[in-house]
Enzyme design. Structure first.
Site, PDB file in Angstrom:
ATOM      1  N   LYS A  81      12.125  13.123 -26.790  1.00  0.00           N
ATOM      2  CA  LYS A  81      12.705  13.458 -28.074  1.00  0.00           C
ATOM      3  C   LYS A  81      12.985  14.970 -28.131  1.00  0.00           C
ATOM      4  O   LYS A  81      13.902  15.415 -27.490  1.00  0.00           O
ATOM      5  CB  LYS A  81      11.793  12.979 -29.207  1.00  0.00           C
ATOM      6  CG  LYS A  81      12.005  11.479 -29.511  1.00  0.00           C
ATOM      7  CD  LYS A  81      11.108  10.547 -28.777  1.00  0.00           C
ATOM      8  CE  LYS A  81      11.439   9.093 -29.039  1.00  0.00           C
ATOM      9  NZ  LYS A  81      10.410   8.189 -28.567  1.00  0.00           N
ATOM     10  N   GLU A 100       0.883   7.164 -35.833  1.00  0.00           N
ATOM     11  CA  GLU A 100       1.883   8.099 -35.326  1.00  0.00           C
ATOM     12  C   GLU A 100       1.862   9.341 -36.207  1.00  0.00           C
ATOM     13  O   GLU A 100       1.467   9.273 -37.365  1.00  0.00           O
ATOM     14  CB  GLU A 100       3.279   7.461 -35.367  1.00  0.00           C
ATOM     15  CG  GLU A 100       3.397   6.302 -34.397  1.00  0.00           C
ATOM     16  CD  GLU A 100       4.755   5.622 -34.397  1.00  0.00           C
ATOM     17  OE1 GLU A 100       5.756   6.271 -34.758  1.00  0.00           O
ATOM     18  OE2 GLU A 100       4.797   4.448 -34.036  1.00  0.00           O
ATOM     19  N   SER A 120       8.658   6.487 -36.258  1.00  0.00           N
ATOM     20  CA  SER A 120       9.947   6.549 -35.572  1.00  0.00           C
ATOM     21  C   SER A 120      11.079   5.890 -36.348  1.00  0.00           C
ATOM     22  O   SER A 120      12.227   6.293 -36.208  1.00  0.00           O
ATOM     23  CB  SER A 120       9.834   5.923 -34.182  1.00  0.00           C
ATOM     24  OG  SER A 120       9.393   4.587 -34.265  1.00  0.00           O
ATOM     25  N   ASN A 131      17.711  11.380 -30.245  1.00  0.00           N
ATOM     26  CA  ASN A 131      16.383  11.906 -30.567  1.00  0.00           C
ATOM     27  C   ASN A 131      16.178  13.314 -30.010  1.00  0.00           C
ATOM     28  O   ASN A 131      15.071  13.839 -30.038  1.00  0.00           O
ATOM     29  CB  ASN A 131      15.294  11.001 -29.995  1.00  0.00           C
ATOM     30  CG  ASN A 131      15.265   9.646 -30.673  1.00  0.00           C
ATOM     31  OD1 ASN A 131      15.500   9.542 -31.874  1.00  0.00           O
ATOM     32  ND2 ASN A 131      15.007   8.603 -29.903  1.00  0.00           N
ATOM     33  N   HIS A 136       4.423   2.130 -33.202  1.00  0.00           N
ATOM     34  CA  HIS A 136       5.460   1.854 -32.203  1.00  0.00           C
ATOM     35  C   HIS A 136       5.121   0.635 -31.334  1.00  0.00           C
ATOM     36  O   HIS A 136       3.954   0.358 -31.056  1.00  0.00           O
ATOM     37  CB  HIS A 136       5.584   3.091 -31.308  1.00  0.00           C
ATOM     38  CG  HIS A 136       6.772   3.089 -30.407  1.00  0.00           C
ATOM     39  ND1 HIS A 136       6.691   2.751 -29.081  1.00  0.00           N
ATOM     40  CD2 HIS A 136       8.076   3.379 -30.655  1.00  0.00           C
ATOM     41  CE1 HIS A 136       7.892   2.855 -28.532  1.00  0.00           C
ATOM     42  NE2 HIS A 136       8.745   3.236 -29.470  1.00  0.00           N
ATOM     43  N   HIS A 189       7.595  11.936 -32.322  1.00  0.00           N
ATOM     44  CA  HIS A 189       8.667  12.510 -33.137  1.00  0.00           C
ATOM     45  C   HIS A 189       8.244  13.781 -33.876  1.00  0.00           C
ATOM     46  O   HIS A 189       9.041  14.354 -34.612  1.00  0.00           O
ATOM     47  CB  HIS A 189       9.181  11.475 -34.136  1.00  0.00           C
ATOM     48  CG  HIS A 189       9.838  10.315 -33.456  1.00  0.00           C
ATOM     49  ND1 HIS A 189      11.151  10.334 -33.051  1.00  0.00           N
ATOM     50  CD2 HIS A 189       9.337   9.119 -33.070  1.00  0.00           C
ATOM     51  CE1 HIS A 189      11.439   9.189 -32.455  1.00  0.00           C
ATOM     52  NE2 HIS A 189      10.358   8.436 -32.452  1.00  0.00           N
ATOM     53  N   ASP A 245      -0.006   9.240 -31.786  1.00  0.00           N
ATOM     54  CA  ASP A 245       1.218   9.303 -30.985  1.00  0.00           C
ATOM     55  C   ASP A 245       2.206  10.162 -31.772  1.00  0.00           C
ATOM     56  O   ASP A 245       2.710   9.736 -32.805  1.00  0.00           O
ATOM     57  CB  ASP A 245       1.736   7.866 -30.784  1.00  0.00           C
ATOM     58  CG  ASP A 245       3.102   7.825 -30.092  1.00  0.00           C
ATOM     59  OD1 ASP A 245       3.753   8.874 -29.958  1.00  0.00           O
ATOM     60  OD2 ASP A 245       3.511   6.710 -29.704  1.00  0.00           O
TER      61      ASP A 245
HETATM   62  C1  LIG Z   1       9.925   6.922 -28.180  1.00  0.00           C
HETATM   63  C2  LIG Z   1       8.532   6.569 -28.524  1.00  0.00           C
HETATM   64  C3  LIG Z   1       7.625   6.164 -27.546  1.00  0.00           C
HETATM   65  C4  LIG Z   1       8.027   5.896 -26.150  1.00  0.00           C
HETATM   66  O1  LIG Z   1       8.196   7.073 -25.453  1.00  0.00           O
HETATM   67  P1  LIG Z   1       9.092   7.072 -24.152  1.00  0.00           P
HETATM   68  O2  LIG Z   1       8.751   8.331 -23.495  1.00  0.00           O
HETATM   69  O3  LIG Z   1      10.510   6.993 -24.618  1.00  0.00           O
HETATM   70  O4  LIG Z   1       8.693   5.865 -23.366  1.00  0.00           O
HETATM   71  C5  LIG Z   1       6.312   5.975 -27.914  1.00  0.00           C
HETATM   72  N1  LIG Z   1       5.906   6.128 -29.190  1.00  0.00           N
HETATM   73  C6  LIG Z   1       6.770   6.475 -30.158  1.00  0.00           C
HETATM   74  C7  LIG Z   1       6.280   6.629 -31.544  1.00  0.00           C
HETATM   75  C8  LIG Z   1       8.110   6.700 -29.857  1.00  0.00           C
HETATM   76  O5  LIG Z   1       8.965   7.013 -30.815  1.00  0.00           O
END
Ligand SMILES: *Cc1c(COP(=O)(O)O)cnc(C)c1O
Length: 383
Positions: A236, A175, A179, A47, A133, A207, A204
């Site tokens: 990421k 999101e 993801s 990522n 997620h 990505h 969130d």
């Molecule tokens: C990777 C991810 C997370 C978690 O983040 P980390 O910092 O790895 O704990 C949360 N939400 C989404 C959409 C993700 O892809």
């Protein structure tokens, strides 16, 4: 059933359904490659979309941070674990993304859990995109608020739920870039609906941050949307780890009082905050990196036409090939591996049943010949 039987049974069930997960220790390899047991693989599973995890400036900033502060933060931010490096990073993030405040968390998982646990009460309702997620859906499930999930990327489905009476507050969750599918949420439409209903929107953008929008400011900036709660993560495109919640002044102060993941947990090492400041600079000046990534995405999508596997509707670094069957996805991943390509088979429960896929991720450090090699092997094994 004894503890032993319960555990044995769960493991056997995972074996039977070809959803058993195993880790393999690798020796790193610089982002573009992955080294395992003297073998080199082209890495199409990471990522680290811009290659910043291997960037000289980011590594040097971490080293200098460690020389200055040591390797640990020494405590929760509420005690002695909030250093100048954290403070500066929070201010730079807030300014960059156009929010009054940013609060650092040790991971995106913790940030999502903390925000939902701190905000939601029994009379409230969470309206989450179905493909949100695990960290969001799990926190939503555990919260005293009611959880309703709406059809993936369907504003109309959210609108219908928002109309139902709720005596508390409503929080919609989505999101920026999903993801496992790589598609983007219609953020402007979603935010218009929540604003109309007096609800809040939480995005969130794990990505999207760093790779989308002007200066890499992410999906919200790209779509001209300013959600009440924005979560960005640093595992990421930042190439490091950690997360931040962007919000207004009162919510930041509220989270400092009530977000248990901040209060009862050691803050990230200050050296990491130094590395993140360097990564942020690389992202702000990263138009060339983002352009290389976009070229790789276009190269891949053009070349994949004609394969018997479907792509999702994605113009992002996440380019999954939909396989369906768990075992077939595992077999394809194995055959790719035998040909020097590292691609993970993603299976339920990470994706819906019947949704097993090869989750291919592209980065700015992939060379054109890497994409050619990937395409050649895919065409060779998928027919
Ligand atoms: C990777 C991810 C997370 C978690 O983040 P980390 O910092 O790895 O704990 C949360 N939400 C989404 C959409 C993700 O892809």
């Amino acid at each position: 059933m004894s503890w032993q039987q319960r555990i044995q049974q769960a493991l056997e069930e995972r074996q039977r359904s070809a959803t058993y997960r195993q880790r393999q220790a690798n020796m790193g390899g610089g982002g573009r490659y992955l080294q395992l047991n003297d073998q080199h693989y082209l890495n199409f599973s990471g990522n680290d979309y811009l290659g910043l995890g291997q960037h000289d400036d980011v590594i040097a900033a971490w080293q200098q941070g460690a020389m200055r502060y040591g390797v640990g933060s020494g405590g929760s931010g509420h005690v002695t674990g909030f250093c100048h490096a954290h403070d500066e990073l929070e201010q730079k993030l807030a300014e960059w993304l156009g929010y009054p405040r940013a609060l650092l968390f040790i991971s995106g998982y913790a940030a999502n859990q903390a925000v939902l646990a701190a905000l939601m009460q029994a009379d409230d309702r969470i309206l989450a995109d179905k493909l949100s997620h695990a960290s969001l859906l799990e926190a939503a499930t555990h919260s005293p608020a009611q959880l309703r999930r709406f059809r993936h990327n369907q504003p109309q489905a959210l609108a219908t739920l928002l109309e139902k009476t709720c005596i508390g507050q409503q929080l919609a969750i989505t999101e920026g870039v999903f993801s496992m599918d790589g598609d983007s949420a219609p953020l402007a439409e979603l935010h218009r609906l929540t604003q109309q209903a007096g609800a809040w929107l939480m995005v969130d953008d794990a990505h999207g941050i760093g790779v989308r929008g002007e200066q890499g400011r992410g999906s919200c900036w790209q779509q001209g949307v300013h959600p009440e709660v924005l979560v960005v993560t640093f595992g990421k495109a930042f190439g490091v780890s950690g997360a931040a919640v962007l919000c207004d002044e009162p919510l930041a102060e509220y989270l400092l009082q009530f977000a248990r993941h901040l209060i009862y947990s050691t803050s990230m090492p200050p050296a990491q905050a130094c590395a993140l400041q360097a990564a942020l600079r690389c992202i702000q000046q990263g138009d060339a990196l983002r352009e290389r990534l976009q070229n790789n995405i276009q190269h891949f999508r053009a070349g994949v036409a004609g394969l018997p596997l479907a792509l999702t509707v994605s113009d992002t670094a996440i380019q999954p090939l939909l396989v369906g069957d768990n075992q077939r996805a595992l077999d394809l991943a194995q055959r790719l591996r035998e040909r020097g390509l590292w691609i993970s088979a993603i299976r339920p429960p990470t994706v819906p049943p019947g949704g097993a896929r090869l989750r291919i991720t592209l980065t700015a450090v992939h060379q054109s010949e890497d994409i050619d090699r990937l395409l050649e092997v895919l065409h060779g094994i998928c027919h």
